[in-house]
Design an enzyme around this catalytic site. Structure first.
Site, short mmCIF file in Angstrom:
data_model
loop_
_atom_site.label_atom_id
_atom_site.label_comp_id
_atom_site.label_asym_id
_atom_site.label_seq_id
_atom_site.Cartn_x
_atom_site.Cartn_y
_atom_site.Cartn_z
N ASN A 9 10.04 -61.76 -44.00
CA ASN A 9 8.74 -62.43 -43.96
C ASN A 9 7.73 -61.48 -43.31
OD1 ASN A 9 6.55 -64.05 -43.45
ND2 ASN A 9 7.69 -65.69 -42.43
N ARG A 84 9.30 -64.02 -48.36
CA ARG A 84 8.21 -64.98 -48.36
C ARG A 84 6.98 -64.30 -48.96
NH1 ARG A 84 4.26 -66.58 -43.60
NH2 ARG A 84 3.21 -68.29 -44.64
N HIS A 173 2.07 -73.43 -46.92
CA HIS A 173 3.18 -74.04 -46.16
C HIS A 173 4.11 -74.84 -47.08
CE1 HIS A 173 0.73 -74.18 -42.14
NE2 HIS A 173 1.48 -73.09 -42.18
N LEU A 202 2.41 -78.57 -38.04
CA LEU A 202 1.47 -78.20 -36.98
C LEU A 202 2.03 -77.05 -36.16
CD1 LEU A 202 0.79 -81.87 -35.75
CD2 LEU A 202 -0.45 -80.62 -37.53
N GLY A 203 1.67 -75.83 -36.53
CA GLY A 203 2.07 -74.64 -35.77
C GLY A 203 0.82 -73.90 -35.36
N ARG A 234 -8.04 -70.98 -36.29
CA ARG A 234 -8.82 -71.26 -37.50
C ARG A 234 -9.54 -72.59 -37.36
NH1 ARG A 234 -4.04 -70.48 -41.69
NH2 ARG A 234 -2.89 -69.39 -40.07
N GLY A 323 5.74 -76.04 -34.48
CA GLY A 323 5.86 -75.94 -33.01
C GLY A 323 5.19 -77.10 -32.28
N GLY A 325 4.06 -80.09 -33.80
CA GLY A 325 4.55 -81.36 -34.35
C GLY A 325 5.93 -81.73 -33.81
N GLU A 326 6.77 -80.71 -33.61
CA GLU A 326 8.14 -80.97 -33.14
C GLU A 326 8.21 -81.21 -31.64
OE1 GLU A 326 10.59 -77.63 -34.44
OE2 GLU A 326 9.52 -77.66 -36.34
N ASN A 327 7.30 -80.55 -30.89
CA ASN A 327 7.46 -80.51 -29.43
C ASN A 327 6.42 -81.26 -28.62
OD1 ASN A 327 9.75 -78.67 -29.35
ND2 ASN A 327 8.31 -77.20 -30.23
N GLU A 378 11.81 -72.86 -42.36
CA GLU A 378 11.27 -72.20 -43.55
C GLU A 378 12.17 -71.06 -44.02
OE1 GLU A 378 7.41 -72.07 -41.43
OE2 GLU A 378 6.57 -72.15 -43.44
P1 ADP Z 1 3.84 -70.46 -36.13
O1 ADP Z 1 2.87 -71.21 -36.97
O2 ADP Z 1 3.32 -69.13 -35.69
O3 ADP Z 1 5.26 -70.43 -36.69
P2 ADP Z 1 4.91 -72.40 -34.26
O4 ADP Z 1 5.32 -73.33 -35.33
O5 ADP Z 1 5.95 -71.78 -33.42
O6 ADP Z 1 3.91 -71.28 -34.77
O7 ADP Z 1 3.93 -73.23 -33.30
C1 ADP Z 1 3.27 -72.66 -32.23
C2 ADP Z 1 2.49 -73.75 -31.48
O8 ADP Z 1 3.43 -74.73 -31.02
C3 ADP Z 1 1.75 -73.22 -30.27
O9 ADP Z 1 0.46 -73.80 -30.21
C4 ADP Z 1 2.60 -73.73 -29.12
O10 ADP Z 1 1.88 -73.92 -27.94
C5 ADP Z 1 3.05 -75.06 -29.69
N1 ADP Z 1 4.15 -75.61 -28.91
C6 ADP Z 1 5.42 -75.16 -28.79
N2 ADP Z 1 6.10 -75.91 -27.89
C7 ADP Z 1 5.24 -76.85 -27.43
C8 ADP Z 1 5.33 -77.93 -26.50
N3 ADP Z 1 6.44 -78.18 -25.84
N4 ADP Z 1 4.23 -78.69 -26.32
C9 ADP Z 1 3.07 -78.44 -26.96
N5 ADP Z 1 2.93 -77.45 -27.86
C10 ADP Z 1 4.00 -76.66 -28.09
#
Ligand code: ADP
Length: 401
Positions: A9, A84, A173, A202-203, A234, A323, A325-327, A378
């Protein structure tokens, strides 16, 4: 060594690589970063970073990384390589075995993604030279969205923009959203073709897609990955009148492009960070600009979730991934507070736990719709598609022999 699939990638200044088993298990990975700059280096998932030559480019990074993987005994000859590729235009509705014709078609899409397709092609070229006999497969960010109905992809601008230049909504995506449809179906005990979801990725980049019976029917990113939701740097949607307004201030088009792609979104609003984790920390410490950024992010996301419902007849689940959306239980909670009217209700405990004990489910019993948190993979999807296309080619070859 078991059969392996290598996933490559290439980003603007980085190359992510991952090695998968044929069963889809990720075995090893590494990130080559700061390419084209001083301090270029390879960061493996285990062990110490390895310095790359200063200003090392994509090709050098790939060669060094592959040599390093081999020296560690992590990689033999892969049975397939998956790349990718960001933009497949209207030419690709699925993954494609790379040959001269496909490479030319990717080149032709470069004007639609000048920052991405050329670096993707650099990776493809280097990998084809390193592994001439191994089938290589392009997996496109845009392909999944080729099912969008015409009314969802046409922009209301002069017709010739599309006819002459291909100006339309493409969406990105795609691998992640497609994987969400599969995973949601699995968790809900349905087939993908029976499953309709709203998928939010949401990353650092953010997008949302409406998926009806397994097919993408609307998505927030457009001609480029700039449209739609608020992202790390962005802007997402802005008034198109802004361009003319900025021109009046002496800001030229390429500077506007840079400002909207690199200095807007969470970074632009907060003035300090594009990273949601840091942003929340500073918001908690009383930083009003960071609080604003969080509020705008969640409000605009909620507005888009509402908009995506227009494209669906039923909704099996709202899905969060990436990142953030999951966390981030806080982003999910705040976003859903705006969505009382359509009937989304979250279970606070399950949300705090990111759905880990509940098969991803974070909805309360009284919620009208299921709400799921699903980790995206992905690279694993790219590996799977590469293996499938390579196996099809091997079958075709056998049949014609
Ligand atoms: P990419 O799009 O580069 O693959 P990721 O999917 O890893 O990025 O997402 C990165 C984002 O996820 C960053 O804004 C990061 O702060 C956020 N993130 C990761 N862990 C947490 C968390 N525990 N709480 C809030 N945001 C988080």
């Amino acid at each position: 060594m078991d059969d392996q699939i290598l996933v490559i990638n290439c980003g603007s200044s980085s190359v992510k690589m991952a090695i998968f088993s044929e069963q889809g298990e990720q075995l090893h990975s590494a990130l080559a970063e700061r390419l084209g700059q001083s301090g270029a280096r390879l960061v493996p998932d285990q062990g110490e970073p390895v310095a790359l030559a200063d200003n090392a480019g994509h090709r050098e990074a790939l060669e060094t990384s592959i040599r390093w993987f081999r020296d560690q005994g992590y990689l033999d000859a892969p049975v397939a390589i998956g790349h990718r590729v960001v933009h497949g235009g209207e030419a690709f509705h699925g993954a494609a075995l790379l040959d001269e014709r496909v490479i030319q078609a990717i080149e032709e899409c470069s004007s639609l993604a000048p920052l991405h397709n050329p670096v993707n092609l650099a990776g493809i070229e280097a990998a084809r030279e390193l592994y001439p006999g191994v089938p290589q497969v392009a997996v496109f960010d845009t392909a999944f969205h080729q099912t969008l109905p015409r009314h969802a992809w046409l922009y209301p601008v002069p017709r010739r923009f599309y006819d002459d230049w291909g100006v339309r909504r493409y969406g990105f995506h795609g691998t992640s959203h497609q994987y969400m449809a599969e995973q949601a179906a699995d968790r809900l005990g349905k087939t993908v073709a029976q499953t309709s979801i709203i998928s939010t990725h949401l990353g650092n980049g953010c997008s949302i897609t409406a998926i009806r019976n397994g097919e993408s029917v609307d998505t927030s990113m457009g001609l480029t990955p700039l449209e739609g939701l608020v992202m790390g740097t962005r802007s997402g949607d802005v008034d198109p009148g802004l361009f003319d307004f900025l021109a009046g201030k002496g800001i030229e088009a390429d500077e506007t492009h840079r400002l909207l792609n690199r200095e807007s979104g969470l970074l632009g609003l907060s003035g300090t960070t594009s990273d949601m984790r840091n942003l929340l920390r500073e918001a908690d410490a009383g930083n009003q600009d960071c609080q604003d950024a969080f509020e705008v992010f969640c409000f605009r996301l909620a507005r888009y979730i509402g908009a995506m419902m227009v494209s669906l007849e039923t909704l099996d689940a709202l899905v969060f991934t990436g990142g953030i959306g999951e966390n981030s239980d806080r982003v999910r909670a705040r976003t859903l507070e705006h969505l009382i009217l359509p009937g989304f209700v979250m279970d606070e405990t399950a949300n705090r736990d990111h759905g880990r004990d509940t098969n991803g489910r974070i909805d309360a019993p009284e919620s009208r719709f299921a709400i799921l948190v699903i980790p995206t993979r992905e690279e694993a999807v790219i590996a799977r598609e590469a293996a499938t296309v390579a196996a099809e080619r091997a079958r075709d070859k056998n049949m014609s022999n």
